[in-house]
Design a protein around this motif. Structure first.
Motif, PDB file in Angstrom:
ATOM      1  N   ALA A 281       8.456  -6.596  -3.930  1.00 22.95           N
ATOM      2  CA  ALA A 281       9.256  -6.169  -3.193  1.00 22.95           C
ATOM      3  C   ALA A 281       9.273  -4.699  -2.771  1.00 22.95           C
ATOM      4  CB  ALA A 281      10.684  -6.172  -3.985  1.00 22.95           C
ATOM      5  N   GLU A 282       8.531  -3.923  -3.516  1.00 20.82           N
ATOM      6  CA  GLU A 282       8.538  -2.367  -3.452  1.00 20.82           C
ATOM      7  C   GLU A 282       7.348  -2.145  -2.222  1.00 20.82           C
ATOM      8  OE1 GLU A 282       7.079  -3.008  -7.566  1.00 20.82           O
ATOM      9  OE2 GLU A 282       8.649  -3.767  -6.038  1.00 20.82           O
ATOM     10  N   GLY A 283       6.221  -3.074  -2.147  1.00 17.14           N
ATOM     11  CA  GLY A 283       5.151  -2.914  -1.673  1.00 17.14           C
ATOM     12  C   GLY A 283       3.897  -3.767  -2.106  1.00 17.14           C
ATOM     13  N   LEU A 284       2.487  -3.410  -1.673  1.00 18.84           N
ATOM     14  CA  LEU A 284       1.578  -4.159  -2.067  1.00 18.84           C
ATOM     15  C   LEU A 284       0.950  -3.545  -3.527  1.00 18.84           C
ATOM     16  CD1 LEU A 284      -0.827  -4.638   1.216  1.00 18.84           C
ATOM     17  CD2 LEU A 284       1.060  -6.174   0.191  1.00 18.84           C
ATOM     18  N   GLN A 285       0.825  -4.334  -4.362  1.00 17.57           N
ATOM     19  CA  GLN A 285       0.376  -4.112  -5.830  1.00 17.57           C
ATOM     20  C   GLN A 285      -1.494  -4.308  -5.626  1.00 17.57           C
ATOM     21  OE1 GLN A 285       2.805  -6.015  -8.747  1.00 17.57           O
ATOM     22  NE2 GLN A 285       4.106  -4.068  -8.760  1.00 17.57           N
ATOM     23  N   VAL A 286      -2.150  -3.470  -5.784  1.00 17.80           N
ATOM     24  CA  VAL A 286      -3.539  -3.464  -5.660  1.00 17.80           C
ATOM     25  C   VAL A 286      -4.185  -2.890  -7.108  1.00 17.80           C
ATOM     26  CG1 VAL A 286      -3.404  -3.149  -3.241  1.00 17.80           C
ATOM     27  CG2 VAL A 286      -3.849  -1.297  -4.608  1.00 17.80           C
ATOM     28  N   HIS A 287      -5.417  -3.733  -7.470  1.00 17.52           N
ATOM     29  CA  HIS A 287      -6.057  -3.405  -8.621  1.00 17.52           C
ATOM     30  C   HIS A 287      -7.297  -2.448  -8.164  1.00 17.52           C
ATOM     31  CE1 HIS A 287      -4.037  -6.372 -11.095  1.00 17.52           C
ATOM     32  NE2 HIS A 287      -3.600  -6.789 -10.159  1.00 17.52           N
ATOM     33  N   ALA A 288      -7.676  -1.685  -9.262  1.00 16.01           N
ATOM     34  CA  ALA A 288      -8.733  -0.882  -9.282  1.00 16.01           C
ATOM     35  C   ALA A 288      -9.258  -0.365 -10.471  1.00 16.01           C
ATOM     36  CB  ALA A 288      -8.639   0.342  -8.311  1.00 16.01           C
ATOM     37  N   THR A 289     -10.490  -0.378 -10.275  1.00 16.50           N
ATOM     38  CA  THR A 289     -11.340   0.434 -11.767  1.00 16.50           C
ATOM     39  C   THR A 289     -11.131   1.839 -11.836  1.00 16.50           C
ATOM     40  OG1 THR A 289     -12.750  -1.629 -11.908  1.00 16.50           O
ATOM     41  CG2 THR A 289     -13.255   0.226 -13.246  1.00 16.50           C
ATOM     42  N   ASP A 290     -11.412   2.278 -10.677  1.00 13.29           N
ATOM     43  CA  ASP A 290     -11.421   3.762 -10.586  1.00 13.29           C
ATOM     44  C   ASP A 290     -10.471   4.440  -9.411  1.00 13.29           C
ATOM     45  OD1 ASP A 290     -12.310   6.275  -9.654  1.00 13.29           O
ATOM     46  OD2 ASP A 290     -14.219   6.037 -11.063  1.00 13.29           O
TER      47      ASP A 290
END
Length: 329
Positions: A281-290
């Motif tokens: 709802a608040e935006g895009l959730q993206v994953h990252a290692t660093d």
């Protein structure tokens, strides 16, 4: 839509197909391939030729596989076996030179020169139109791959000496530049494993200076790797690489950032097509290692992206913008 009616040699058609399938993470459908890739696209609008074109594509797929190209077919969720919805891709991580192939400096120089000569004419009108059409379809395209001459990239300079140190059980010393620092620190470590994760090489080692295991990004080793003359204080286990990759994957899953992107922008296309991205709802959730590497990527989008969380990522992006203003005024 490419308008050229020239006969495209089979080698050029296969090469264009490989470039297109390397350049997209989510893959391309048969229709996207036939309507955009050089060698197919000029005949795609001829309805009477469509069946022949599809048969040609099937032959080309088999020929690539016979040549050892790791072409994958991905079924759409809930549509197993539906060839209209299937996507085709070539994972870049599986399409690399074998570890036992090594070029001399002279050979690298010649290959680089050849790539530079070809680059001048490699992006044809057909390629430009194909690239534009794929992007308009929402397909994420790596501009450095499709339509351009290949560049000759070696592994990080630290890769070879670290591999040798692992094989011979040697302790090494190297200068390491941590994010946010202006001066490198010299680290004395016993290398345990080199792994490739998220498109980057990582060194897992026992850091003898802090008496603990650490994982280092090879791109942050900013000087020569030197053998200390001492034997490694810790030796790798048989499952060391697999265990390190599992740890990095777990870190990737747990490190989540929330961003808002301007609809239709490059940031919108790139962020939505990152592996693991979810819409909230608040935006895009993206994953990252660093997070520092993610901050570099987000800062390049300028006003098209806004970081909501975590705060440390938001501050890191803002810092990059501030440095850019200081540098360029």
């Amino acid at each position: 839509m490419p308008s050229s009616s020239r006969r495209v040699p089979v080698e050029e058609r296969l090469f264009s197909l490989v470039l297109a399938l390397l350049a997209t993470e989510q893959g391309l459908t048969k229709a996207e391939i036939l309507s955009t890739v050089t060698g197919y696209a000029s005949r795609y609008d001829i309805a009477a030729d469509r069946a022949n074109l599809e048969r040609q594509f099937e032959r080309d797929k088999e020929e690539l596989r016979e040549l050892g190209v790791p072409l994958e077919t991905v079924d759409a969720p809930g549509a197993d076996g539906d060839t209209k919805l299937q996507r085709y891709r070539i994972p870049p991580a599986r399409y690399q030179l074998p570890d036992d192939i090594v070029f001399s400096p002279e050979e690298y120089a010649m290959l680089t020169l050849a790539a530079q000569v070809w680059r001048e004419g490699s992006l044809s009108t057909d390629s430009r139109r194909a690239l534009t059409k794929l992007q308009s379809l929402g397909v994420r395209i790596d501009d450095a791959i499709i339509g351009f001459a290949p560049s000759i990239r070696t592994r990080d300079a630290a890769h070879e000496p670290l591999t040798a140190a692992i094989e011979h059980g040697q302790q090494v010393v190297f200068p390491y530049l941590k994010p946010g620092q202006t001066a490198a620190e010299h680290r004395t470590v016993s290398p345990l494993a080199l792994v490739f994760h998220e498109g980057r090489w990582h060194l897992h080692a026992f850091d003898d200076g802090v008496d603990a295991r650490r994982t280092f990004l090879l791109r942050r080793i900013v000087g020569p790797v030197v053998v200390s003359g001492s034997a490694a204080t810790t030796r790798p286990s048989a499952d060391e690489p697999a265990r390190v990759l599992d740890e990095l994957a777990a870190l990737w899953r747990s490190t989540v950032a929330t961003v808002r992107v301007r609809p239709g922008s490059e940031a919108d296309i790139v962020m939505r097509n990152r592996p693991g991205t979810e819409e909230a709802a608040e935006g895009l959730q993206v994953h990252a290692t660093d997070l520092d590497i993610l901050a570099d990527e987000l800062a390049a989008f300028g006003a098209d992206v806004r970081v909501l969380a975590p705060a440390e990522l938001r501050d890191a992006v803002r810092l990059r913008w501030e440095r850019l203003v200081q540098t360029h005024g």
